[in-house]
Write an enzyme that holds these catalytic residues in place. Structure first.
Site, short mmCIF file in Angstrom:
data_model
loop_
_atom_site.label_atom_id
_atom_site.label_comp_id
_atom_site.label_asym_id
_atom_site.label_seq_id
_atom_site.Cartn_x
_atom_site.Cartn_y
_atom_site.Cartn_z
N HIS A 84 0.88 -1.19 0.12
CA HIS A 84 -0.13 0.03 -0.17
C HIS A 84 0.79 1.41 -0.11
O HIS A 84 1.77 1.22 0.67
CB HIS A 84 -0.92 0.07 1.27
CG HIS A 84 -1.74 1.23 1.41
ND1 HIS A 84 -2.84 1.29 0.56
CD2 HIS A 84 -1.43 2.33 1.96
CE1 HIS A 84 -3.52 2.73 0.89
NE2 HIS A 84 -2.61 3.29 1.57
N ASP A 163 -15.18 2.10 8.14
CA ASP A 163 -13.99 2.83 7.70
C ASP A 163 -14.68 3.97 6.62
O ASP A 163 -14.40 5.18 6.62
CB ASP A 163 -13.11 2.42 6.90
CG ASP A 163 -12.04 3.19 6.31
OD1 ASP A 163 -11.45 4.00 7.20
OD2 ASP A 163 -12.02 3.02 5.06
N ARG A 170 -14.89 12.44 8.04
CA ARG A 170 -13.54 13.08 8.45
C ARG A 170 -13.34 14.06 7.35
O ARG A 170 -12.83 14.97 7.66
CB ARG A 170 -12.36 12.40 8.51
CG ARG A 170 -12.42 11.30 9.72
CD ARG A 170 -11.60 10.06 9.67
NE ARG A 170 -10.20 10.36 9.25
CZ ARG A 170 -9.43 9.69 8.66
NH1 ARG A 170 -9.74 8.80 8.17
NH2 ARG A 170 -8.09 10.13 8.36
N SER A 185 -7.66 3.64 9.15
CA SER A 185 -8.53 3.72 8.02
C SER A 185 -7.69 2.77 6.84
O SER A 185 -8.22 1.78 6.24
CB SER A 185 -8.59 5.01 7.47
OG SER A 185 -9.22 5.08 6.14
N LYS A 189 -8.59 -1.95 6.32
CA LYS A 189 -8.97 -2.64 4.85
C LYS A 189 -7.99 -3.66 4.63
O LYS A 189 -8.22 -4.52 4.03
CB LYS A 189 -8.99 -1.53 4.00
CG LYS A 189 -10.32 -0.50 4.16
CD LYS A 189 -10.48 0.39 2.86
CE LYS A 189 -9.08 1.38 2.90
NZ LYS A 189 -9.38 2.53 3.71
#
Length: 426
Positions: A84, A163, A170, A185, A189
């Protein structure tokens, strides 16, 4: 029995950490409608101001994971590992990395997102390929992984649904830039995705979400710790994003550069970051393989073609091209590019149509920026450093405005700082 107003006051006044039962109750009550959006928004602001300690963050992330399903990848017969990135300008690493690591023997289930603002989205880039689709059901995702070894897809609605609700709050309440909320967050996932191991690329610099290096290292450390606490071997690299990565910024432009990289002709900075991440992914997966050799042999490119085909795309179809091009950013004198500001280039690409201001906006697959010179390259006076691509020539003026002051040329070659700043985690 807790009540939400008391929890808001506890965090607002920083009286003590919230307990696991309180956090468990909060998420259940929010899912049931007992806690209203405005109350959760108030709590998020209190967390933004006062943070979450390690135990609170572990429980908070655990509840986000538990709000939905968790994929089971155990039947694939290969070690699973994902990557990621926190996002940047010209960051097409995922496009190269997923098939590259898969070609070395891992299964790479990469659930990605779309771009917002000056940072590009992996799914937007891939959708410039004819026929390719981002949305896969769980059975389709597992089948694609089994066939190609890698998949890049949109996260399904069943993964960490809490989320999505929290991020929407947010986004409109000024609480996005909170390290514990960012970490929970992202990691909720990734953990729900079911991968055995995870490598994080946390960007720092002008084109990164975390511009400050100390903040980037903190975020990397928190995310790596969350992964370990939830049974996912996690390692993070902090990498520099002061200039665009590679020479292409924009959707189809970046796909073309990714294919060139998989063919052995990638820009040096892109290949340095990609190969470093690949080696860490293979190490965590327990695979002894050389990713550079996988590119040289053609295996990585073959896997790319399989990955695109199993998601309906035609890897041999020509990519779309912009109708209009314009040279930009002439060098002010002979010398060397010392600075090419990533943020300015990213905003220019966005204004050309490559990005979106709101999640519901569309993007142009052809718009973007090509870097004709990068930091360290020699240039002559008047020589353009960038080439702008757009479907609508009226967009050029706003893009040029964003590039004002983005370039520095010096008489001597600059000393370029290392791309990889730090490593944390397993």
């Amino acid at each position: 029995m807790p009540d939400v107003v008391s929890l808001i006051r506890i965090k607002r006044d920083n009286l003590r950490p919230l307990t696991d039962p309180e956090i468990n109750w909060l998420f259940a009550a929010y899912a049931d409608g007992e806690v209203a959006d405005e109350q959760m928004a108030a709590l998020l602001m209190a967390i933004y101001l006062n943070g979450l300690d390690a135990a609170e963050l572990r429980a908070w992330t655990g509840e986000m994971i538990a709000s939905g399903e968790r994929l089971d990848l155990s039947g694939l017969g290969r070690p699973t590992v994902d990557k990621h990135s926190t996002g940047g300008v010209g960051d097409k690493v995922s496009l190269v990395l997923a098939p590259l690591v898969a070609s070395c023997g891992a299964a790479v289930p990469m659930l990605s997102g779309r771009g917002l603002g000056h940072t590009g989205g992996t799914l937007d880039k891939l959708e410039s390929i004819r026929g390719w689709r981002a949305s896969l059901g769980n059975d389709e995702l597992l089948a694609a992984l089994a066939e190609a070894g890698a998949v890049i897809a949109a996260a399904g609605s069943g993964l960490a649904p809490a989320d999505r609700r929290l991020y929407a709050l947010r986004d409109v309440t000024g609480t996005v830039e909170s390290i514990p909320l960012i970490a929970s967050s992202i990691m909720s996932k990734k953990i729900a995705e079911g991968t055995d191991a995870l490598v994080l690329d946390v960007k720092t610099g002008s084109g990164a979400f975390m511009a400050d290096q100390e903040d980037a290292v903190r975020l990397a450390t928190v995310m790596a710790g969350l992964g370990a606490e939830h049974g996912v071997r996690t390692r993070a690299l902090v990498t520099r994003m002061e200039a665009p990565l590679g020479r292409a910024v924009g959707n189809a432009l970046e796909v073309a550069e990714a294919v060139a990289a998989l063919s052995g002709d990638g820009p040096p900075d892109l290949m340095e970051v990609t190969l470093a991440l690949a080696r860490h992914m293979l190490d965590l997966a327990g695979i002894d393989a050389d990713p550079a050799r996988a590119i040289a042999s053609g295996r990585a490119l073959d896997t790319w073609k399989k990955m695109i085909k199993v998601q309906g795309g035609d890897p041999d179809a020509p990519l779309p091209r912009a109708a209009h091009r314009q040279a930009a950013l002439p060098a002010p004198g002979d010398g060397y590019v010392a600075r090419l500001d990533a943020l300015a280039v990213g905003v220019a690409a966005w204004r050309l149509g490559a990005g979106r201001a709101r999640k519901e906006d569309g993007v142009s697959y052809t718009a973007g920026v090509r870097c004709l010179a990068k930091p360290g390259d020699r240039v002559r006076a008047g020589e353009p450093v960038l080439e702008l691509h757009a479907d609508d020539p009226d967009r050029f003026a706003a893009a040029l405005e964003a590039l004002d002051g983005a370039l520095t040329v010096t008489g001597e070659p600059p000393v370029l700082p290392p791309l990889i700043v730090a490593q944390v985690g397993a």
